[in-house]
Design an enzyme around this catalytic site. Structure first.
Site, PDB file in Angstrom:
ATOM      1  CB  ALA A  66       5.857  95.384 -21.380  1.00  0.00           C
ATOM      2  N   GLY A 111       5.959  94.769 -26.476  1.00  0.00           N
ATOM      3  CA  GLY A 111       5.721  96.220 -26.426  1.00  0.00           C
ATOM      4  C   GLY A 111       6.649  96.993 -27.352  1.00  0.00           C
ATOM      5  CD  GLU A 114       1.872  95.514 -27.945  1.00  0.00           C
ATOM      6  OE1 GLU A 114       2.648  95.504 -26.968  1.00  0.00           O
ATOM      7  OE2 GLU A 114       0.686  95.151 -27.864  1.00  0.00           O
ATOM      8  CD  GLU A 134       3.216  90.496 -26.470  1.00  0.00           C
ATOM      9  OE1 GLU A 134       3.272  89.750 -27.473  1.00  0.00           O
ATOM     10  OE2 GLU A 134       3.332  91.739 -26.557  1.00  0.00           O
TER      11      GLU A 134
HETATM   12  N1  COA Z   1      11.647  92.854 -19.517  1.00  0.00           N
HETATM   13  C1  COA Z   1      12.543  92.979 -18.527  1.00  0.00           C
HETATM   14  N2  COA Z   1      13.861  92.730 -18.679  1.00  0.00           N
HETATM   15  C2  COA Z   1      14.263  92.345 -19.900  1.00  0.00           C
HETATM   16  C3  COA Z   1      13.379  92.172 -20.974  1.00  0.00           C
HETATM   17  C4  COA Z   1      12.005  92.471 -20.762  1.00  0.00           C
HETATM   18  N3  COA Z   1      11.101  92.384 -21.707  1.00  0.00           N
HETATM   19  N4  COA Z   1      14.071  91.755 -22.054  1.00  0.00           N
HETATM   20  C5  COA Z   1      15.355  91.652 -21.647  1.00  0.00           C
HETATM   21  N5  COA Z   1      15.479  92.005 -20.355  1.00  0.00           N
HETATM   22  C6  COA Z   1      16.675  92.052 -19.516  1.00  0.00           C
HETATM   23  C7  COA Z   1      17.096  90.656 -19.091  1.00  0.00           C
HETATM   24  O1  COA Z   1      16.359  90.263 -17.940  1.00  0.00           O
HETATM   25  C8  COA Z   1      18.555  90.900 -18.810  1.00  0.00           C
HETATM   26  O2  COA Z   1      18.673  91.565 -17.563  1.00  0.00           O
HETATM   27  P1  COA Z   1      19.720  91.037 -16.439  1.00  0.00           P
HETATM   28  O3  COA Z   1      21.076  91.226 -17.084  1.00  0.00           O
HETATM   29  O4  COA Z   1      19.477  91.920 -15.278  1.00  0.00           O
HETATM   30  O5  COA Z   1      19.393  89.595 -16.221  1.00  0.00           O
HETATM   31  C9  COA Z   1      18.975  91.895 -19.880  1.00  0.00           C
HETATM   32  O6  COA Z   1      17.771  92.519 -20.306  1.00  0.00           O
HETATM   33  C10 COA Z   1      19.621  91.258 -21.095  1.00  0.00           C
HETATM   34  O7  COA Z   1      18.745  90.262 -21.586  1.00  0.00           O
HETATM   35  P2  COA Z   1      19.183  88.759 -21.896  1.00  0.00           P
HETATM   36  O8  COA Z   1      17.954  87.914 -21.879  1.00  0.00           O
HETATM   37  O9  COA Z   1      20.312  88.368 -21.029  1.00  0.00           O
HETATM   38  O10 COA Z   1      19.724  88.937 -23.395  1.00  0.00           O
HETATM   39  P3  COA Z   1      19.793  87.807 -24.523  1.00  0.00           P
HETATM   40  O11 COA Z   1      20.570  88.401 -25.622  1.00  0.00           O
HETATM   41  O12 COA Z   1      20.250  86.506 -23.949  1.00  0.00           O
HETATM   42  O13 COA Z   1      18.274  87.594 -24.996  1.00  0.00           O
HETATM   43  C11 COA Z   1      16.073  88.327 -25.702  1.00  0.00           C
HETATM   44  C12 COA Z   1      17.590  88.635 -25.648  1.00  0.00           C
HETATM   45  C13 COA Z   1      15.366  89.545 -26.295  1.00  0.00           C
HETATM   46  C14 COA Z   1      15.825  87.105 -26.607  1.00  0.00           C
HETATM   47  C15 COA Z   1      15.559  88.031 -24.276  1.00  0.00           C
HETATM   48  O14 COA Z   1      16.012  89.051 -23.412  1.00  0.00           O
HETATM   49  C16 COA Z   1      14.056  87.970 -24.156  1.00  0.00           C
HETATM   50  O15 COA Z   1      13.466  86.978 -24.541  1.00  0.00           O
HETATM   51  N6  COA Z   1      13.423  89.032 -23.643  1.00  0.00           N
HETATM   52  C17 COA Z   1      11.997  89.057 -23.425  1.00  0.00           C
HETATM   53  C18 COA Z   1      11.252  89.289 -24.725  1.00  0.00           C
HETATM   54  C19 COA Z   1       9.754  89.295 -24.481  1.00  0.00           C
HETATM   55  O16 COA Z   1       9.164  88.308 -24.130  1.00  0.00           O
HETATM   56  N7  COA Z   1       9.119  90.462 -24.677  1.00  0.00           N
HETATM   57  C20 COA Z   1       7.708  90.641 -24.468  1.00  0.00           C
HETATM   58  C21 COA Z   1       7.457  91.058 -23.084  1.00  0.00           C
HETATM   59  S1  COA Z   1       5.729  91.279 -22.730  1.00  0.00           S
END
Ligand code: COA
Length: 259
Positions: A66, A111, A114, A134
């Protein structure tokens, strides 16, 4: 069919839905949820759509969760409403009368995991990564993850994944029974298309009734055996049933019309 956050393409009766926010790793903001809701209404309605593939844009992510930025400053009541809306959209996917496959092409986190689990089954690419992270954010799954992950991999494995926030690889997801197939990324869509192609040749009402009955196995408010018997009976009043049985007797391929 045009949507703000989705790219859609009808190919050989399969609607390929691509969540299209690659710069945000296809995170599910509220607009994506509205678009998914609206596109599923069309899936239910249009007979030319016989099946669905849901995937993410780019080579890195299916859906990375999400949209965390929309969770800033959510009240308790607003958070409950967000979870209920998400659950309702995903339940529309799960209850689709036409088969829906998630083609997981990278991160399927929170999400995203999910969403993939709300599809009827999952085909993953070798780089796919699954998890419910989460708890890292001080929250928990809210779009059905606690229920569907438990159904799919069993309580012990679901509990471990959810309370640790750990992720699992595509290979491990295959071993857990979370995904049906793992294929090289370039072959992902073709693999799902070949599975769906086989179902397109079958009687649509029999397919829809089968989906309903299988889903009932997870609904404690329904007696699945009773529902199965009722739906089995309903098949017998269709023209396609007469055609299927006659075609077997005549030693020819059936020509199903969907009624
Ligand atoms: N919500 C909002 N934005 C997200 C996102 C999410 N769940 N997951 C990634 N993004 C965005 C990042 O903020 C970034 O945006 P920006 O360039 O404007 O800063 C862009 O997507 C790229 O992500 P980034 O984190 O730079 O890529 P990465 O390869 O270094 O890491 C992940 C990838 C998936 C490990 C990392 O993005 C992450 O941990 N995301 C969240 C996962 C999560 O907790 N999901 C459950 C949410 S309830």
């Amino acid at each position: 069919m045009s949507f703000q956050t989705l790219f859609t393409k009808l190919e050989d009766h399969t609607l390929i839905i691509t969540i299209n926010r690659p710069d945000k790793l296809n995170a599910l903001n509220q607009q994506v949820m509205l678009d998914l809701d609206a596109v599923m209404d069309r899936v239910y309605k249009f007979p030319e759509i016989k099946s669905v593939i849901i995937t993410g844009a780019g080579l890195k992510s299916f859906v990375a969760g999400a949209d965390i930025k929309e969770f800033e400053a959510l009240s308790k009541e607003a958070a409950i409403a967000v979870a209920k809306k998400g659950q309702s959209v995903f339940s529309k996917i799960e209850n689709s009368p036409k088969p829906v496959i998630a083609c997981v092409n990278g991160y399927a986190l929170g999400g995203g995991c999910e969403l993939a689990m709300s599809c009827h089954f999952i085909v993953a690419s070798e780089n796919a990564l699954f998890g419910q992270p989460e708890v890292n954010l001080g929250i928990m799954p809210g779009y059905g993850g606690t229920q569907r992950l438990t159904q799919k991999v069993g309580k012990a494995r679901a509990m471990e994944l959810i309370v640790t926030g750990n992720t699992i690889s595509a290979a491990q997801a295959l071993e857990y029974g979370l995904v049906n197939y793992v294929v090289p990324q370039p072959d992902l869509i073709a693999k799902a298309q070949s599975i769906l192609g086989a179902s397109h040749a079958k009687a649509p009402i029999a397919v829809a009734n089968s989906i309903k009955a299988v889903n009932a196995a997870w609904d404690e408010s329904i007696n699945g055996y009773d529902l199965e018997a009722t739906l089995f009976g309903e098949c017998f009043i269709t023209a396609d049933c007469k055609e299927g049985i006659q075609a077997f007797i005549d030693k020819r391929k059936p020509d199903f019309k969907g009624h």
